[in-house]
Design an enzyme around this catalytic site. Structure first.
Site, PDB file in Angstrom:
ATOM      1  CD  GLU A 226      -0.515  -0.415   1.766  1.00 23.28           C
ATOM      2  OE1 GLU A 226      -0.844   0.768   0.670  1.00 23.28           O
ATOM      3  OE2 GLU A 226       0.471  -0.609   2.235  1.00 23.28           O
ATOM      4  CB  CYS A 263      -0.242   3.853   1.890  1.00 20.71           C
ATOM      5  SG  CYS A 263       0.510   2.867   3.359  1.00 20.71           S
TER       6      CYS A 263
END
Ligand code: NAP
Length: 486
Positions: A226, A263
């Site tokens: 990720e 994120c």
């Protein structure tokens, strides 16, 4: 640690896997619950150590620890419920021409998994975080490479897991902790012959490097990385005309939450020029001007933030809308909101890169057609947010289809920061947000990354795994001859 030591670590992990894979889901559930208890037993000392290493405030870390123990218990509950194993049975059918054999299918663990601890979630995406908990749940063994920015915190959590291993009589090396911080160590872990999968959260360059190491192996393995996102937010015209002030307050808080070190931080706002947009800019600038900076996670992160935010300004087309209160220490960032025209945004790929920290770029478009072009120019994303009224969604009916194409999670009239841990969450998205858009790193579905299906054809019933026996000893949901049964 030299690569020969990594070979020993991975060999032990592979040996432990032969035993750990045979443990029952119920015993692994107890193991996960016990890890959660031992993490809680570390008390304030764990929070204080994490705060000292990461600069994150105690209140945030208290919440993150609760999220981490909740995740462990969520996977324990999933194991006890049983349907995660996706058992399905198609009995033999002699009436068919040719006769159909007896086929039964379930998911099995891949093998040793290497997890890279994330700097921005020292508990929830590190040593006993979502990757470790989901992999241990499936019956995979885990080797964690501690993030160098919180080694002591990571070691405390690793000690809690080790206690749980002893208490639950699990194989000693079903979990191991590697504390050497070097790219060579990471590469050796990914490329070791015993490693079967990798979990990673961090930079694009780091995730991509691990993916390439794995692909270059004689036997390639999956890397679930990720790697970041700018999470485009569409401020639609009718919504903006009605709630410019409210949107500005909401987004100023989301952009600066945790100094932007998420994120899911909204790094890109897209809107059409109007009086309402001018009002939004004024309100956003006024909210940002009052935000006090706080120290970032580590020196590398603040250096990257300064370099990337400056590079965006150096393009010459993005201009400063507002900065936050002036920093007073080396570790504090200058909060920044910048603006650019739709045309310049389309011509400047660098402006579409993640600036990890309290930064957001507002793209001012001439019309909705240009806005849609700017949105489409951005690569794969973890999230995209639609701030709109019913009128907006009637006026622009294609928005949802586009949003589904671009992102793993579509947020309606909310902020992308804050990722709920639940069955239905998707924390993933098309490349480069992640290396595999079919999976999520958050929620119970995260286990799918560490499992593969195996079918048993005409298997004698005494040899079948419990989940596939006719008597269904654990009473789990199964698909039997196309009917769901328990
Ligand atoms: P990082 O640099 O990607 O490092 C994370 C882990 O990956 C570390 O353990 C690091 O090893 C390892 N690694 C990185 N590149 C590698 C390579 N080429 N070969 C082998 N191992 C490698 O992440 P970070 O330290 O957390 O922060 C740096 C930047 O990452 C930030 O400025 C930000 O841009 C981004 N980031 C993004 C997110 C997000 O969720 N999007 C989260 C955190 C950070 P070492 O231990 O040897 O350093």
């Amino acid at each position: 640690m030299a690569s020969t030591d990594i070979a020993a670590v991975m060999r032990l992990s592979a040996q432990a896997f032969t035993l750990y894979r045979q443990t029952t889901p119920t015993s692994r559930a107890l193991f996960l619950d016990t890890i959660a208890q031992h993490i809680e037993a570390l008390g304030d000392a764990l929070l204080e150590q994490a705060s000292a290493e990461t600069n994150l405030p105690i209140a945030r870390l208290t919440g993150e620890r609760a999220r981490t123990t909740f995740q462990l218990r969520m996977f324990a509950a999933m194991l006890r419920e049983g349907s995660w194993i996706e058992a399905s049975i198609d009995h033999a059918n002699t009436a068919k021409n040719p006769p159909a054999p007896d086929i039964r299918k379930m998911l099995v663990p891949l093998g040793p998994v290497v997890v890279f601890g994330a700097s921005n979630f020292p508990f929830a995406y590190s040593t006993a975080g979502g990757d470790t908990a989901s992999a241990l749940a499936t019956g995979c063994t885990v080797v964690v490479k501690a993030h160098p920015a919180h080694l002591k915190t990571s070691s405390m959590v690793a000690a809690a897991i080790t206690k749980a291993i002893a208490q639950c009589q699990m194989p000693e090396h079903c979990f191991q902790h590697v504390t050497d911080g070097s790219f060579e160590t990471g590469k050796a872990l990914v490329q070791d012959e015993h490693t079967r999968a990798v979990g990673f959260t961090g930079s694009f360059s780091g995730g991509r490097a691990l993916y390439d190491y794995a692909a270059a192996r004689q036997h390639p393995i999956p890397v679930f990385a990720e790697m970041g996102s700018i999470n485009p937010v569409l401020l639609l015209p009718d919504k903006l005309s009605k709630e410019a002030g409210l949107l500005a307050t909401q987004y100023a808080a989301s952009i600066t939450l945790g100094m932007g070190q998420f994120c899911t931080n909204p790094g890109l706002l897209l809107a059409v020029k109007s009086e309402a947009l001018t009002a939004f800019k004024t309100a956003l600038a006024s909210a940002i001007a009052q935000v006090q900076p706080a120290p970032m996670l580590h020196k590398g992160i603040i250096a990257a933030y300064r370099q990337k935010s400056q590079a965006a300004l150096d393009t010459g087309c993005a201009s400063l809308l507002q900065s936050g209160i002036t920093p007073t220490s080396d570790m504090e960032p200058q909060l920044l909101i910048t603006t650019v025209s739709g045309a310049d945004f389309l011509q400047t790929p660098l402006l579409r890169e993640e600036v990890f920290g309290p930064y957001s770029l507002l793209v001012e478009c001439n019309d909705m057609a240009e806005l849609m072009q700017c949105w489409a120019a951005v690569s794969g994303q973890l999230t995209t947010s639609l701030m709109g009224t019913d009128q907006d969604f009637t006026n622009y009916p294609d928005l949802v289809q586009s949003a589904m194409t671009y992102a793993g999670r579509v947020v309606f009239n909310g902020v992308p920061t804050g990722v709920e841990v639940c069955n239905s969450m998707v924390h993933g998205g098309p490349y480069p947000a992640t290396t595999d858009s079919r999976f999520t790193a958050v929620g119970t579905a995260a286990v799918k990354r560490w499992l593969r299906p195996v079918a048993f054809q005409n298997c004698p019933s005494a040899l079948l795994p419990a989940a596939l026996r006719d008597e269904n000893p654990d009473g789990i949901w199964r698909l039997v001859n196309q009917q769901w049964q328990r």
